[in-house]
Enzyme design. Structure first.
Site, PDB file in Angstrom:
ATOM      1  N   ASN A 191      64.394  63.334  43.810  1.00 20.51           N
ATOM      2  CA  ASN A 191      65.144  64.046  42.783  1.00 20.51           C
ATOM      3  C   ASN A 191      64.849  63.520  41.375  1.00 20.51           C
ATOM      4  OD1 ASN A 191      66.967  65.748  41.591  1.00 20.51           O
ATOM      5  ND2 ASN A 191      68.792  64.813  42.488  1.00 20.51           N
ATOM      6  N   ARG A 194      73.028  53.904  54.405  1.00 19.40           N
ATOM      7  CA  ARG A 194      72.909  55.266  53.890  1.00 19.40           C
ATOM      8  C   ARG A 194      71.470  55.696  53.604  1.00 19.40           C
ATOM      9  NH1 ARG A 194      75.165  59.198  52.816  1.00 19.40           N
ATOM     10  NH2 ARG A 194      75.226  59.213  50.549  1.00 19.40           N
ATOM     11  N   HIS A 231      72.111  59.592  53.821  1.00 18.09           N
ATOM     12  CA  HIS A 231      72.143  60.458  52.647  1.00 18.09           C
ATOM     13  C   HIS A 231      71.663  61.846  53.048  1.00 18.09           C
ATOM     14  CE1 HIS A 231      71.695  61.642  48.464  1.00 18.09           C
ATOM     15  NE2 HIS A 231      70.415  61.920  48.645  1.00 18.09           N
ATOM     16  N   TYR A 243      81.135  61.815  37.912  1.00 21.58           N
ATOM     17  CA  TYR A 243      80.202  62.055  39.013  1.00 21.58           C
ATOM     18  C   TYR A 243      80.935  62.619  40.219  1.00 21.58           C
ATOM     19  CZ  TYR A 243      77.389  61.554  43.094  1.00 21.58           C
ATOM     20  OH  TYR A 243      76.743  61.839  44.266  1.00 21.58           O
ATOM     21  N   HIS A 278      81.572  67.817  50.688  1.00 20.00           N
ATOM     22  CA  HIS A 278      81.945  67.294  49.382  1.00 20.00           C
ATOM     23  C   HIS A 278      83.082  68.118  48.788  1.00 20.00           C
ATOM     24  CE1 HIS A 278      77.910  65.123  48.333  1.00 20.00           C
ATOM     25  NE2 HIS A 278      78.265  64.935  49.594  1.00 20.00           N
ATOM     26  N   TRP A 324      74.500  55.407  36.505  1.00 19.69           N
ATOM     27  CA  TRP A 324      74.990  56.758  36.774  1.00 19.69           C
ATOM     28  C   TRP A 324      75.324  56.895  38.249  1.00 19.69           C
ATOM     29  CZ3 TRP A 324      72.917  60.970  39.736  1.00 19.69           C
ATOM     30  CH2 TRP A 324      73.684  62.140  39.638  1.00 19.69           C
ATOM     31  N   GLU A 339      71.405  54.679  49.829  1.00 18.44           N
ATOM     32  CA  GLU A 339      70.652  55.898  49.570  1.00 18.44           C
ATOM     33  C   GLU A 339      69.526  55.692  48.562  1.00 18.44           C
ATOM     34  OE1 GLU A 339      72.694  58.698  46.272  1.00 18.44           O
ATOM     35  OE2 GLU A 339      73.906  58.444  48.056  1.00 18.44           O
ATOM     36  N   GLU A 397      75.845  63.046  56.002  1.00 22.07           N
ATOM     37  CA  GLU A 397      76.212  63.835  54.834  1.00 22.07           C
ATOM     38  C   GLU A 397      75.599  65.226  54.941  1.00 22.07           C
ATOM     39  OE1 GLU A 397      76.200  63.339  49.967  1.00 22.07           O
ATOM     40  OE2 GLU A 397      74.681  62.292  51.159  1.00 22.07           O
ATOM     41  N   ARG A 407      84.348  64.041  51.786  1.00 22.46           N
ATOM     42  CA  ARG A 407      84.255  63.130  50.647  1.00 22.46           C
ATOM     43  C   ARG A 407      85.109  63.682  49.529  1.00 22.46           C
ATOM     44  NH1 ARG A 407      79.059  62.061  46.773  1.00 22.46           N
ATOM     45  NH2 ARG A 407      80.093  63.758  45.651  1.00 22.46           N
ATOM     46  N   ASP A 453      82.670  58.165  46.909  1.00 25.01           N
ATOM     47  CA  ASP A 453      81.439  57.632  46.337  1.00 25.01           C
ATOM     48  C   ASP A 453      81.728  57.013  44.976  1.00 25.01           C
ATOM     49  OD1 ASP A 453      78.883  57.058  45.565  1.00 25.01           O
ATOM     50  OD2 ASP A 453      78.109  59.093  45.758  1.00 25.01           O
ATOM     51  N   GLU A 455      81.446  54.273  49.153  1.00 29.98           N
ATOM     52  CA  GLU A 455      79.991  54.295  49.104  1.00 29.98           C
ATOM     53  C   GLU A 455      79.473  53.727  47.788  1.00 29.98           C
ATOM     54  OE1 GLU A 455      76.611  57.811  48.693  1.00 29.98           O
ATOM     55  OE2 GLU A 455      78.597  58.272  49.494  1.00 29.98           O
ATOM     56  N   HIS A 495      79.313  55.399  43.322  1.00 24.74           N
ATOM     57  CA  HIS A 495      78.040  55.659  42.643  1.00 24.74           C
ATOM     58  C   HIS A 495      77.577  54.484  41.798  1.00 24.74           C
ATOM     59  CE1 HIS A 495      75.002  58.816  41.404  1.00 24.74           C
ATOM     60  NE2 HIS A 495      75.208  59.044  42.685  1.00 24.74           N
ATOM     61  N   ASP A 533      69.752  67.409  47.213  1.00 25.55           N
ATOM     62  CA  ASP A 533      68.465  67.048  46.616  1.00 25.55           C
ATOM     63  C   ASP A 533      67.405  66.764  47.671  1.00 25.55           C
ATOM     64  OD1 ASP A 533      69.444  64.640  47.545  1.00 25.55           O
ATOM     65  OD2 ASP A 533      69.312  63.588  45.642  1.00 25.55           O
TER      66      ASP A 533
END
Length: 403
Positions: free
Chosen positions: A37, A284, A313, A159, A122, A403, A263, A340, A147, A211, A237, A213, A317
């Site tokens: 991605n 993940r 994961h 996010y 999600h 991010w 991930e 996921e 999630r 998550d 996560e 992130h 993406d």
């Protein structure tokens, strides 16, 4: 049988995907997901210029030998670009192997260890009431695990909270990265209230995942894990940046909330300490970024020795090719945890026709020979690549943050 051609197709049916197509002298075709991605063209170039020329003339049945040849032969090992390229080759060769045998890939991996693969969706919201409605929609669809992400008050963008169909979190078409904002102290106060609201409405029968992130320091992550313990999360996560495996010792020492990470990691060596010291509960890593089915199977086998389960994961993406490959592996391993499943935006179904199914919270890869995904190159040509970037995050004082 020999490989006669290998080529990369980059297409954007809703978002960018890079697909490796491998053809053989017997007329069989295998496909592998080469999507990274935001860096799709880097992998495509690596494959076209360095890997595809090496495949022509090789025996597609020698999957492990090809893996070692591409990994050790490059000298420059690991990293997301190289490991995604190797994963695409490996997955395509497993697809050919299944088609040669007339069997789905999971049968070649030892057969099913379960009837279906539990997946999570999600749910998100611009506020808590909207999140609750989103959770309700997933439960009505039959999901057993969801999630949960909600916009943090005072943050311009959070996010995991999409502005569209819930299947993409980055801008649809951006020549420069979008910038978001973040403040950990506000988030740490807010997150427990989100779990409290969801548990109050839906009880404890549904598995709840969250998550972070990579946004917290180890001690902040420990604080979050401790605060969430009464709500029994399935996991939190990526609580802190995954590069520092030792950071998870700090988190583990302060909370019993299950931890998931991996991930952004690309090999068994990247998670070796996390697994062997039992610092995480779920790994993940994805089939598309961790060297394909062959290497990820070894990683899961290591996890089995230490009670670490899979939680691969599977966001949008990754193409349907990668998702199918993940499901085949999920179905066979003894230490499967959860998968996921974010789904894919239209018109992806015009390019990728898959045989996997979803029923009452579980998925199955189907019984078509190989991976069970058909890739339509003519349809792919109708959706040219679009430059896109993942967002960049800054703290409220302007400092660049994870991010």
């Amino acid at each position: 049988m020999k490989i006669t051609d290998a080529r990369v197709v980059v297409t954007s049916p809703g978002r960018n995907y890079a697909t490796l197509v491998v053809e053989t002298s017997d007329g069989l075709v295998g496909v592998g997901d080469a999507t990274l991605n935001g860096r799709e063209l880097a992998v495509a170039t690596y494959l076209r210029d360095h890997v595809c020329p090496l495949l022509v003339g090789r025996d597609p049945a020698r999957i492990e030998d090809t893996w070692q040849y591409l990994y050790k032969g490059a000298y420059w090992r690991r990293g997301p670009v190289a490991m995604t390229a190797i994963a695409a080759v490996d997955t395509a060769l497993w697809d050919i192997k299944g088609k040669t045998a007339g069997l789905p890939v999971y049968e070649l991996l030892g057969g099913a260890s379960r009837d279906g693969v539990m997946v999570y969706g999600h749910a998100d919201g611009r506020d808590v009431p909207e999140l609750l409605d989103s959770v309700a929609e997933y439960l009505q669809l039959g999901y057993k695990a969801v999630r949960i992400q909600a916009a943090v008050p005072g943050m311009a963008k959070t996010y995991g909270v999409s502005t569209g169909d819930g299947q993409v979190y980055e801008p649809a078409n951006a020549h420069l990265p979008e910038e978001g904002s973040w403040e950990s102290s506000t988030y740490l106060d807010f997150a427990p209230t989100v779990f409290e609201a969801v548990r109050e409405r839906f009880g404890f029968a549904v598995h709840l995942l969250h998550d972070v992130h990579h946004r917290l320091t180890p001690i902040e992550a420990a604080r979050l894990g401790k605060a969430l313990e009464p709500y029994r999360p399935f996991w939190i996560e990526d609580a802190t940046p995954a590069e520092d495996q030792s950071a998870f010792r700090v988190i583990r020492a302060h909370t019993t909330t299950p931890l998931a990470v991996g991930e952004v990691l690309t090999s068994i060596w990247d998670v070796q300490t996390l697994i062997t010291e039992r610092l995480i509960d779920y790994v993940r890593t994805s089939v598309a970024h961790t060297g394909g089915i062959s290497h990820l199977r070894k990683l899961y086998a290591l996890g089995e020795l230490y009670g670490v389960r899979s939680g691969a994961h599977g966001a949008g993406d990754l193409s349907p090719v990668a998702h199918a490959a993940a499901l085949h592996l999920d179905l066979t391993i003894p230490n499967f945890g959860i998968q996921e499943y974010m789904g894919h935006r239209d018109p992806a179904a015009e390019v990728f026709r898959s045989s996997y199914t979803f029923t009452d919270g579980y998925m199955h890869p189907g019984n078509a020979p190989g991976l069970g995904v058909e890739f339509d190159e003519a349809a792919a040509a109708r959706f040219p690549y679009q430059p896109r970037y993942l967002p960049v995050n800054r703290r409220l004082d302007g400092t660049v943050h994870d991010w």
